[in-house]
Design a protein around this motif. Structure first.
Motif, PDB file in Angstrom:
ATOM      1  N   VAL A   9       0.885  -1.160   0.000  1.00  0.00           N
ATOM      2  CA  VAL A   9       0.000   0.000   0.000  1.00  0.00           C
ATOM      3  C   VAL A   9       0.926   1.214   0.000  1.00  0.00           C
ATOM      4  O   VAL A   9       1.444   1.609   1.041  1.00  0.00           O
ATOM      5  N   VAL A  10       1.162   1.778  -1.175  1.00  0.00           N
ATOM      6  CA  VAL A  10       2.115   2.878  -1.325  1.00  0.00           C
ATOM      7  C   VAL A  10       1.331   4.190  -1.397  1.00  0.00           C
ATOM      8  O   VAL A  10       0.460   4.352  -2.255  1.00  0.00           O
ATOM      9  N   VAL A  11       1.644   5.112  -0.474  1.00  0.00           N
ATOM     10  CA  VAL A  11       0.856   6.334  -0.333  1.00  0.00           C
ATOM     11  C   VAL A  11       1.731   7.566  -0.474  1.00  0.00           C
ATOM     12  O   VAL A  11       2.781   7.671   0.169  1.00  0.00           O
ATOM     13  N   ASP A  12       1.286   8.507  -1.308  1.00  0.00           N
ATOM     14  CA  ASP A  12       1.866   9.850  -1.334  1.00  0.00           C
ATOM     15  C   ASP A  12       1.110  10.628  -0.258  1.00  0.00           C
ATOM     16  O   ASP A  12       0.033  11.179  -0.513  1.00  0.00           O
ATOM     17  N   SER A  58       1.021  -4.178   3.611  1.00  0.00           N
ATOM     18  CA  SER A  58       2.064  -3.355   4.232  1.00  0.00           C
ATOM     19  C   SER A  58       1.944  -1.932   3.725  1.00  0.00           C
ATOM     20  O   SER A  58       1.867  -1.711   2.513  1.00  0.00           O
ATOM     21  N   ALA A  59       1.929  -0.970   4.632  1.00  0.00           N
ATOM     22  CA  ALA A  59       1.826   0.445   4.271  1.00  0.00           C
ATOM     23  C   ALA A  59       3.211   1.047   4.118  1.00  0.00           C
ATOM     24  O   ALA A  59       4.085   0.849   4.967  1.00  0.00           O
ATOM     25  N   LEU A  60       3.395   1.786   3.036  1.00  0.00           N
ATOM     26  CA  LEU A  60       4.660   2.463   2.753  1.00  0.00           C
ATOM     27  C   LEU A  60       4.371   3.878   2.284  1.00  0.00           C
ATOM     28  O   LEU A  60       3.517   4.097   1.432  1.00  0.00           O
ATOM     29  N   ALA A  61       5.099   4.847   2.830  1.00  0.00           N
ATOM     30  CA  ALA A  61       4.959   6.238   2.392  1.00  0.00           C
ATOM     31  C   ALA A  61       5.992   6.522   1.309  1.00  0.00           C
ATOM     32  O   ALA A  61       7.122   6.036   1.385  1.00  0.00           O
ATOM     33  N   VAL A  62       5.603   7.290   0.290  1.00  0.00           N
ATOM     34  CA  VAL A  62       6.526   7.668  -0.774  1.00  0.00           C
ATOM     35  C   VAL A  62       7.684   8.475  -0.190  1.00  0.00           C
ATOM     36  O   VAL A  62       8.839   8.235  -0.492  1.00  0.00           O
ATOM     37  N   LEU A  64       9.749   9.107   3.000  1.00  0.00           N
ATOM     38  CA  LEU A  64      10.000   8.366   4.229  1.00  0.00           C
ATOM     39  C   LEU A  64       9.833   9.187   5.498  1.00  0.00           C
ATOM     40  O   LEU A  64       9.766   8.640   6.594  1.00  0.00           O
ATOM     41  N   GLN A  65       9.746  10.509   5.376  1.00  0.00           N
ATOM     42  CA  GLN A  65       9.568  11.351   6.558  1.00  0.00           C
ATOM     43  C   GLN A  65       8.103  11.607   6.885  1.00  0.00           C
ATOM     44  O   GLN A  65       7.791  12.264   7.866  1.00  0.00           O
ATOM     45  N   THR A  66       7.210  11.101   6.037  1.00  0.00           N
ATOM     46  CA  THR A  66       5.783  11.307   6.276  1.00  0.00           C
ATOM     47  C   THR A  66       5.135   9.958   6.581  1.00  0.00           C
ATOM     48  O   THR A  66       5.010   9.115   5.703  1.00  0.00           O
ATOM     49  N   PRO A  67       4.723   9.717   7.814  1.00  0.00           N
ATOM     50  CA  PRO A  67       4.223   8.401   8.205  1.00  0.00           C
ATOM     51  C   PRO A  67       2.825   8.086   7.678  1.00  0.00           C
ATOM     52  O   PRO A  67       1.994   8.974   7.515  1.00  0.00           O
ATOM     53  N   VAL A  68       2.599   6.808   7.415  1.00  0.00           N
ATOM     54  CA  VAL A  68       1.274   6.299   7.070  1.00  0.00           C
ATOM     55  C   VAL A  68       1.119   4.955   7.772  1.00  0.00           C
ATOM     56  O   VAL A  68       2.078   4.185   7.868  1.00  0.00           O
ATOM     57  N   GLU A  69      -0.069   4.714   8.305  1.00  0.00           N
ATOM     58  CA  GLU A  69      -0.365   3.464   8.994  1.00  0.00           C
ATOM     59  C   GLU A  69      -1.700   2.942   8.518  1.00  0.00           C
ATOM     60  O   GLU A  69      -2.584   3.714   8.162  1.00  0.00           O
ATOM     61  N   ILE A  70      -1.851   1.630   8.511  1.00  0.00           N
ATOM     62  CA  ILE A  70      -3.141   1.021   8.215  1.00  0.00           C
ATOM     63  C   ILE A  70      -3.968   1.089   9.487  1.00  0.00           C
ATOM     64  O   ILE A  70      -3.578   0.562  10.515  1.00  0.00           O
ATOM     65  N   ARG A  71      -5.080   1.781   9.394  1.00  0.00           N
ATOM     66  CA  ARG A  71      -5.958   1.904  10.562  1.00  0.00           C
ATOM     67  C   ARG A  71      -6.923   0.731  10.635  1.00  0.00           C
ATOM     68  O   ARG A  71      -7.211   0.211  11.709  1.00  0.00           O
ATOM     69  N   SER A  72      -7.448   0.311   9.471  1.00  0.00           N
ATOM     70  CA  SER A  72      -8.328  -0.855   9.444  1.00  0.00           C
ATOM     71  C   SER A  72      -8.481  -1.372   8.026  1.00  0.00           C
ATOM     72  O   SER A  72      -8.259  -0.650   7.048  1.00  0.00           O
ATOM     73  N   ILE A  73      -8.865  -2.629   7.958  1.00  0.00           N
ATOM     74  CA  ILE A  73      -9.261  -3.264   6.698  1.00  0.00           C
ATOM     75  C   ILE A  73     -10.548  -3.998   7.017  1.00  0.00           C
ATOM     76  O   ILE A  73     -10.586  -4.836   7.916  1.00  0.00           O
ATOM     77  N   GLN A 124       0.681   5.829  20.884  1.00  0.00           N
ATOM     78  CA  GLN A 124       0.314   5.757  19.478  1.00  0.00           C
ATOM     79  C   GLN A 124       0.453   4.329  18.995  1.00  0.00           C
ATOM     80  O   GLN A 124       1.438   3.665  19.268  1.00  0.00           O
ATOM     81  N   LEU A 125      -0.528   3.861  18.252  1.00  0.00           N
ATOM     82  CA  LEU A 125      -0.514   2.515  17.713  1.00  0.00           C
ATOM     83  C   LEU A 125       0.161   2.530  16.354  1.00  0.00           C
ATOM     84  O   LEU A 125      -0.160   3.357  15.506  1.00  0.00           O
ATOM     85  N   ASP A 126       1.113   1.642  16.155  1.00  0.00           N
ATOM     86  CA  ASP A 126       1.846   1.569  14.896  1.00  0.00           C
ATOM     87  C   ASP A 126       1.382   0.324  14.156  1.00  0.00           C
ATOM     88  O   ASP A 126       1.723  -0.784  14.538  1.00  0.00           O
ATOM     89  N   LEU A 127       0.555   0.497  13.116  1.00  0.00           N
ATOM     90  CA  LEU A 127      -0.013  -0.625  12.379  1.00  0.00           C
ATOM     91  C   LEU A 127       0.392  -0.528  10.912  1.00  0.00           C
ATOM     92  O   LEU A 127      -0.354  -0.024  10.090  1.00  0.00           O
ATOM     93  N   ASN A 128       1.564  -1.016  10.591  1.00  0.00           N
ATOM     94  CA  ASN A 128       2.032  -0.938   9.213  1.00  0.00           C
ATOM     95  C   ASN A 128       1.847  -2.229   8.448  1.00  0.00           C
ATOM     96  O   ASN A 128       1.930  -2.239   7.238  1.00  0.00           O
ATOM     97  N   VAL A 129       1.618  -3.338   9.141  1.00  0.00           N
ATOM     98  CA  VAL A 129       1.452  -4.620   8.476  1.00  0.00           C
ATOM     99  C   VAL A 129       0.217  -5.313   9.043  1.00  0.00           C
ATOM    100  O   VAL A 129       0.098  -5.476  10.249  1.00  0.00           O
ATOM    101  N   TRP A 130      -0.711  -5.713   8.153  1.00  0.00           N
ATOM    102  CA  TRP A 130      -1.904  -6.465   8.530  1.00  0.00           C
ATOM    103  C   TRP A 130      -1.884  -7.754   7.737  1.00  0.00           C
ATOM    104  O   TRP A 130      -1.432  -7.774   6.586  1.00  0.00           O
ATOM    105  N   SER A 131      -2.430  -8.835   8.316  1.00  0.00           N
ATOM    106  CA  SER A 131      -2.507 -10.084   7.562  1.00  0.00           C
ATOM    107  C   SER A 131      -3.727 -10.883   7.967  1.00  0.00           C
ATOM    108  O   SER A 131      -4.291 -10.674   9.040  1.00  0.00           O
TER     109      SER A 131
END
Length: 170
Positions: A9-12, A58-62, A64-73, A124-131
Motif C-alpha cells: 500500500v504505497v501512499v503519497d 504493508s503500508a509504505l509512504a513515498v 520516508l519522513q511522512t508516516p502512514v499506517e493502516i488503521r483498518s481493513i 500511538q498505535l503503529d499498524l504498518n502490516v496487517w494479515s
C-alpha cells in the motif's frame, strides 16, 4: 502457488492530505501474487488468491519522513453499501471500527485480518502490516471489495479510506 501474497500500500501522504483523497495518484496498490491480479499499481487492485492463502498488507509512504499506517481493513457488504463517502474522509466512521483479529467481514473477506505488526509507543498505535487467511467459502470469480482505511499524522482529515480494492478467489 505462494503460501502468502503481499500487498504493498504505497501512499503519497503529502498529496493525499493536500487533496483530502487517496485518488489522483495518491495511492498505489501492488501485489506479488502467483496469479494475474488486475489493476496493478492502482487503487482498484483486484488480488487473485486461493483459499488458505495468507494475505499481508504493508503500508509504505513515498516520502520516508511522512508516516502512514493502516488503521483498518474491513470488507464491504455484498450489497455494495459502503458508507458515506467511499473514497475520502468519512467523519461518521466510528473510531473502533477496525477489524480486530476475529473475522474481517462476517461472511465475506479474509478470516482474522488483523494487525500483524503492532507496537504501542507514547500512546500511538503503529499498524504498518496487517494479515489474514483467505477462507474456503469465497465464491470463485467474485471480487470481494474491502475498505482500506489509512492514518496519516493526526487531525481532522488525517484518516482517509478507499473501497475499491478487492480480493478474488480462483
Amino acid at each position: 502457488m505462494k503460501p502468502q501474497v503481499n500487498i504493498a500500500v504505497v501512499v503519497d501522504v503529502i498529496g493525499a492530505l493536500s487533496d483530502k483523497s487517496l485518488l489522483n495518484g495518491n495511492l498505489c496498490l501492488i501485489d506479488d501474487g502467483s496469479f494475474d491480479s488486475k489493476n496493478q499499481g492502482t487503487p482498484d487492485l483486484v488480488t487473485v488468491v486461493v483459499p488458505g492463502q495468507v494475505v499481508q498488507w504493508s503500508a509504505l509512504a513515498v516520502d520516508l519522513q511522512t508516516p502512514v499506517e493502516i488503521r483498518s481493513i474491513s470488507f464491504v457488504p455484498a450489497d455494495g453499501t459502503a458508507g458515506a463517502d467511499a473514497y475520502g474522509v468519512d467523519p461518521a466512521a466510528p473510531a473502533g471500527s477496525a477489524v480486530e483479529g476475529v473475522d474481517a467481514g462476517a461472511a465475506d473477506g479474509v478470516d482474522g485480518a488483523a494487525p500483524a505488526d503492532h507496537r504501542v509507543a507514547a500512546g500511538q498505535l503503529d499498524l504498518n502490516v496487517w494479515s489474514g487467511v483467505v477462507p474456503p467459502y469465497l465464491v470463485p470469480g467474485v471480487p470481494y471489495r474491502y475498505r482500506l482505511e489509512l492514518q496519516m499524522y493526526e487531525g481532522e482529515h488525517s484518516v482517509l479510506h478507499i473501497d475499491s480494492p478487492a480480493l478474488m478467489c480462483l
